[in-house]
Design an enzyme around this catalytic site. Structure first.
Site, PDB file in Angstrom:
ATOM      1  N   SER A   9      15.646  89.162   6.095  1.00 35.73           N
ATOM      2  CA  SER A   9      15.580  87.475   6.199  1.00 35.73           C
ATOM      3  C   SER A   9      14.682  87.117   7.481  1.00 35.73           C
ATOM      4  O   SER A   9      14.837  87.624   8.509  1.00 35.73           O
ATOM      5  CB  SER A   9      17.004  87.212   6.441  1.00 35.73           C
ATOM      6  OG  SER A   9      16.703  85.640   6.515  1.00 35.73           O
ATOM      7  N   HIS A  34      12.986  88.139   2.153  1.00 34.73           N
ATOM      8  CA  HIS A  34      13.854  86.820   1.835  1.00 34.73           C
ATOM      9  C   HIS A  34      13.594  85.663   2.839  1.00 34.73           C
ATOM     10  O   HIS A  34      13.373  85.860   4.243  1.00 34.73           O
ATOM     11  CB  HIS A  34      15.250  87.248   2.334  1.00 34.73           C
ATOM     12  CG  HIS A  34      16.275  86.316   2.018  1.00 34.73           C
ATOM     13  ND1 HIS A  34      17.131  86.139   0.712  1.00 34.73           N
ATOM     14  CD2 HIS A  34      17.392  85.605   2.879  1.00 34.73           C
ATOM     15  CE1 HIS A  34      17.916  85.235   0.764  1.00 34.73           C
ATOM     16  NE2 HIS A  34      18.083  84.727   2.181  1.00 34.73           N
ATOM     17  N   ASP A  36      14.451  81.740   3.776  1.00 41.29           N
ATOM     18  CA  ASP A  36      15.702  80.720   3.924  1.00 41.29           C
ATOM     19  C   ASP A  36      15.195  79.355   4.433  1.00 41.29           C
ATOM     20  O   ASP A  36      14.787  79.056   5.282  1.00 41.29           O
ATOM     21  CB  ASP A  36      16.519  81.023   5.205  1.00 41.29           C
ATOM     22  CG  ASP A  36      17.474  82.357   4.841  1.00 41.29           C
ATOM     23  OD1 ASP A  36      17.992  82.359   3.795  1.00 41.29           O
ATOM     24  OD2 ASP A  36      17.138  83.374   5.505  1.00 41.29           O
ATOM     25  N   MET A  38      16.201  75.357   4.715  1.00 41.32           N
ATOM     26  CA  MET A  38      17.357  74.751   5.322  1.00 41.32           C
ATOM     27  C   MET A  38      16.629  73.126   5.370  1.00 41.32           C
ATOM     28  O   MET A  38      15.531  73.096   5.855  1.00 41.32           O
ATOM     29  CB  MET A  38      17.822  75.274   6.142  1.00 41.32           C
ATOM     30  CG  MET A  38      18.233  76.597   6.180  1.00 41.32           C
ATOM     31  SD  MET A  38      18.864  77.225   7.814  1.00 41.32           S
ATOM     32  CE  MET A  38      19.443  78.895   7.373  1.00 41.32           C
ATOM     33  N   HIS A  67      15.556  81.453  -0.764  1.00 35.43           N
ATOM     34  CA  HIS A  67      16.744  80.840  -0.767  1.00 35.43           C
ATOM     35  C   HIS A  67      16.952  79.582  -0.335  1.00 35.43           C
ATOM     36  O   HIS A  67      16.904  79.017   0.776  1.00 35.43           O
ATOM     37  CB  HIS A  67      17.800  81.876   0.091  1.00 35.43           C
ATOM     38  CG  HIS A  67      19.281  81.414   0.481  1.00 35.43           C
ATOM     39  ND1 HIS A  67      19.865  81.971   1.434  1.00 35.43           N
ATOM     40  CD2 HIS A  67      19.952  80.693  -0.308  1.00 35.43           C
ATOM     41  CE1 HIS A  67      21.127  81.469   1.007  1.00 35.43           C
ATOM     42  NE2 HIS A  67      21.106  80.806   0.152  1.00 35.43           N
ATOM     43  N   MET A  69      18.691  76.281   0.612  1.00 32.45           N
ATOM     44  CA  MET A  69      19.759  75.445   1.127  1.00 32.45           C
ATOM     45  C   MET A  69      19.639  74.264   1.308  1.00 32.45           C
ATOM     46  O   MET A  69      19.524  73.359   2.444  1.00 32.45           O
ATOM     47  CB  MET A  69      20.276  76.105   2.466  1.00 32.45           C
ATOM     48  CG  MET A  69      20.993  77.657   2.164  1.00 32.45           C
ATOM     49  SD  MET A  69      20.762  78.637   3.571  1.00 32.45           S
ATOM     50  CE  MET A  69      19.359  79.374   3.386  1.00 32.45           C
ATOM     51  N   MET A 138      27.113  84.182  -0.658  1.00 31.95           N
ATOM     52  CA  MET A 138      27.143  84.107   0.920  1.00 31.95           C
ATOM     53  C   MET A 138      28.293  84.718   1.403  1.00 31.95           C
ATOM     54  O   MET A 138      29.214  84.339   0.981  1.00 31.95           O
ATOM     55  CB  MET A 138      27.188  82.649   1.002  1.00 31.95           C
ATOM     56  CG  MET A 138      25.845  82.079   0.746  1.00 31.95           C
ATOM     57  SD  MET A 138      24.123  82.686   1.508  1.00 31.95           S
ATOM     58  CE  MET A 138      24.753  82.698   3.148  1.00 31.95           C
ATOM     59  N   ASP A 176      24.438  88.013   1.221  1.00 32.79           N
ATOM     60  CA  ASP A 176      23.510  87.617   2.295  1.00 32.79           C
ATOM     61  C   ASP A 176      24.589  86.862   3.474  1.00 32.79           C
ATOM     62  O   ASP A 176      25.578  86.110   3.268  1.00 32.79           O
ATOM     63  CB  ASP A 176      22.883  86.361   1.680  1.00 32.79           C
ATOM     64  CG  ASP A 176      22.105  85.542   2.941  1.00 32.79           C
ATOM     65  OD1 ASP A 176      21.776  86.099   3.783  1.00 32.79           O
ATOM     66  OD2 ASP A 176      21.332  84.664   2.435  1.00 32.79           O
ATOM     67  N   GLY A 198      19.219  89.790   8.290  1.00 27.74           N
ATOM     68  CA  GLY A 198      18.461  89.218   9.497  1.00 27.74           C
ATOM     69  C   GLY A 198      18.535  90.151  10.638  1.00 27.74           C
ATOM     70  O   GLY A 198      17.776  90.867  11.000  1.00 27.74           O
TER      71      GLY A 198
HETATM   72  C1  DX5 Z   1      22.097  82.223   6.248  1.00 25.43           C
HETATM   73  C2  DX5 Z   1      20.782  82.755   5.662  1.00 25.43           C
HETATM   74  C3  DX5 Z   1      20.735  84.238   5.865  1.00 25.43           C
HETATM   75  C4  DX5 Z   1      20.608  84.783   7.081  1.00 25.43           C
HETATM   76  C5  DX5 Z   1      21.076  86.164   7.429  1.00 25.43           C
HETATM   77  O1  DX5 Z   1      22.209  80.780   6.000  1.00 25.43           O
HETATM   78  O2  DX5 Z   1      20.925  82.554   4.337  1.00 25.43           O
HETATM   79  O3  DX5 Z   1      19.682  84.693   5.149  1.00 25.43           O
HETATM   80  O4  DX5 Z   1      19.110  84.902   7.693  1.00 25.43           O
HETATM   81  O5  DX5 Z   1      21.015  86.369   8.585  1.00 25.43           O
HETATM   82  P1  DX5 Z   1      22.094  87.700   9.212  1.00 25.43           P
HETATM   83  O6  DX5 Z   1      21.867  88.846   8.390  1.00 25.43           O
HETATM   84  O7  DX5 Z   1      21.934  87.869  10.672  1.00 25.43           O
HETATM   85  O8  DX5 Z   1      23.355  87.183   8.907  1.00 25.43           O
HETATM   86 ZN    ZN Z   2      19.655  83.653   2.937  1.00 28.32          ZN
END
Ligand code: DX5
Ligand code: ZN
Length: 220
Positions: A9, A34, A36, A38, A67, A69, A138, A176, A198
């Site tokens: 990520s 990956h 993210d 948001m 991904h 969100m 998740m 994730d 991540g």
């Molecule tokens: C959180 C994201 C993840 C995040 C994971 O909302 O969807 O992809 O980056 O990070 P780690 O692996 O640090 O939990």
């Molecule tokens: Zn994610």
């Protein structure tokens, strides 16, 4: 148990030297990138948008696993294709007409995924499962990297894997949030076939080695 797909990520990458981190992933045993996205509405955080994805795509030698969100993702599906998404995953909780959204993603030439928040039951996917390329479970509440893994995730994965065996054996089951050496192997044993990580990768001393360890589930 097959080797998992590894999807680092970029949320935890160093954005002052993003090119170096992209290059590290290119040279590593990771399978995907990956990303993210948001919107500050579906989740209490804002990350990055189209220009960043477009730049990552120029350097990335592996598929982009995007991904979303965000609320109302239908508005942007064509644009995510244009900037280079290969896998596009929307949240079950953000889509009133999920079937239509999934068809729209596929019609735009991308693989389609659905993500579930920790409180959302995998049973709710029963009628859409045959249409999906990927389900993203998740294992933290979405919005931030570096959170603590929620152990209920194992049961969800087992249940989903059993459902998929009947109606969609090629389904990719991705996890994730809070994935690290303490849970990666157990997640794969439960039925996960793709791992997002991540913090575990980017905060480690040797990220490329950490990716390799995840790929081979080797944590001696
Ligand atoms: C959180 C994201 C993840 C995040 C994971 O909302 O969807 O992809 O980056 O990070 P780690 O692996 O640090 O939990
Ligand atoms: Zn994610």
């Amino acid at each position: 148990m097959q080797q998992p797909i590894i999807s680092p990520s970029l949320l935890s990458a160093n954005f002052n030297a993003l090119g170096q981190d992209i290059e590290m992933i290119n040279q590593s045993q990771a399978d995907w990138f990956h990303l993210d996205i948001m919107d500050g509405s579906f989740v209490p955080n804002i990350s990055f948008g189209f220009p960043i994805i477009e730049h990552v795509k120029k350097m990335a030698q592996k598929p982009l696993d995007v991904h979303l969100m965000i609320v109302d993702p239908d508005r942007y599906i064509a644009e995510f294709k244009r900037v280079g998404a290969d896998y596009l995953t929307v949240h079950y909780e953000a889509c009133t007409h999920l079937h239509r959204t999934i068809q729209n993603i596929k019609a735009n030439g991308m693989k389609a995924g659905v993500s579930l928040n920790p409180h959302t039951s995998v049973s709710l996917l029963e009628d859409i499962l045959p249409e999906l390329d990927l389900v993203l479970i998740m294992s933290v509440n979405p919005g931030f990297g570096g959170q603590k893994f929620i152990a209920q995730t194992y049961r969800k994965i087992e249940k989903l894997a059993a459902m998929a065996q009947k109606s969609n054996p090629n389904l990719i089951i991705e996890v994730d949030g809070g994935v690290d050496s303490s849970n990666a192997e157990a997640l794969c044993k439960s039925g996960a076939t793709a791992l997002v990580a991540g913090n575990f990768i980017f905060k480690s001393a040797q990220p490329k080695q950490t990716i390799s360890d995840l790929k081979h589930l080797n944590f001696k």
